[in-house]
Enzyme design. Sequence first.
Site, PDB file in Angstrom:
ATOM      1  CB  CYS A 131      -1.396  33.168 -10.777  1.00 16.35           C
ATOM      2  SG  CYS A 131      -0.208  31.596 -10.218  1.00 16.35           S
ATOM      3  CG  HIS A 271      -2.892  31.461 -14.400  1.00 11.56           C
ATOM      4  ND1 HIS A 271      -1.743  31.442 -14.625  1.00 11.56           N
ATOM      5  CD2 HIS A 271      -3.060  30.532 -13.271  1.00 11.56           C
ATOM      6  CE1 HIS A 271      -0.799  30.976 -13.686  1.00 11.56           C
ATOM      7  NE2 HIS A 271      -1.814  30.291 -12.946  1.00 11.56           N
ATOM      8  CG  ASN A 301       1.335  27.979 -12.658  1.00  8.82           C
ATOM      9  OD1 ASN A 301       1.394  29.241 -13.056  1.00  8.82           O
ATOM     10  ND2 ASN A 301       0.229  27.755 -11.707  1.00  8.82           N
TER      11      ASN A 301
END
Length: 412
Positions: A131, A271, A301
């Site tokens: 990520c 994020h 996500n």
Amino acid sequence: MSDPQNGSQPAAASAGDGRIYAHVTGWGRYVPSQVLTNADLERMVDTNDEWIVSRTGIRERRVAAANETTASMGAVAGLRAIRAAGIDPDEIDLILLATLTPDYWMPSTAALVKEAIGNTRAAAMDVAAACSGFVYGFATAQAWIAGGLAKHVLVIGAELLTRFLDYSDRSTCILFGDGAGAAVLSASTEPGGGLGIELTTEPQGAYMIWLPAGGAKSPPSAETIARGEHFIRMEGKETYRFATKTLASTALESVRKSGLTPDDIKLFIPHQANIRIIEAVAKGLNLSMDRMYVNLDRYGNTSAASVPIAMAEAVNEGRVKVGDRITIVAFGAGFTSGAVTIQWTADPARGLDADTAVRAEDVHVRLPVDWDSVDPIPPALAELMARPSEVNPPLDDVVPGEPEPASQPVAR
């Protein structure tokens, strides 16, 4: 004073100081049209909308169509970023594609994107930092530009996570979605662009988020598939606890290296993993939530695509203007984290124009013809190989022939 080893620079650098700066000149994003809502998931696994929203903030996520891949989504986002930058695809010197869901283990997904966008010059490689991948790619691009190795770098975060989820595991299948985001970084002698950089990795968390099988340690087999080891696994509580602390400290250090304070930052773009994490980071930095950009309710996500999608949308929505300072920050598997503080210098209106100009249906990634021939040499490559050059080694004996069969003893 500036410290080139930690990526920092003075907040008040002056024009003509001899430095090369990496400005964000283009940005773009692509998300698939198919929406998977919490209500859809209620029919698939033992969960419900209230439980998902209250614990994650996610209401829906996007799912790639059967004909879409990480490369195809990344190519669309990349072309939109190039269009916003006002340059030709062949002016890109380096392509960095961050992903944990590559089309293939080899070749790199960046190589497929290079051809799809019509670039013939760039070096291309993938970045594996989960990520945090886009932030790591951004930092790498900035280093290439500052070092004089590139004028324009395309950084992409692209993920197709929905094909790596166990839809009987409600702790993971509710979290992730597909999409891609991109940015073009360009060299300039004018101050601005990327300022302080902070990157960290804590390998003690290596197995908190992971894909158990598929690599060299545990190659795919009937046994690994039967055990579901090709699906994402995550220790949620431990991951969230560490992520909250690390996102805050990493963002703060990036701001400090820029010679700034959090009060100087117009917008933080974290994020998009969990609304509770973002709220905790805001509280830890003593910031109101209107200083934190959030779109995870619509996309979930998207791993390495999360930050560039959010950055592109924040700019296109008018949340970022010329002269503003923003901080992008991410956390990912391997317990990587990264943050970059950026002084924005590009006209925000260019992003919406690029979205309209580049249509997903016009972008194509070349596929292998079939399994046996794999990918016969394309005419363009054959012509390139036949072209005279400064070095023309003999090619007749480059490819070895098949070994002669071993002689068999004569039966007596």
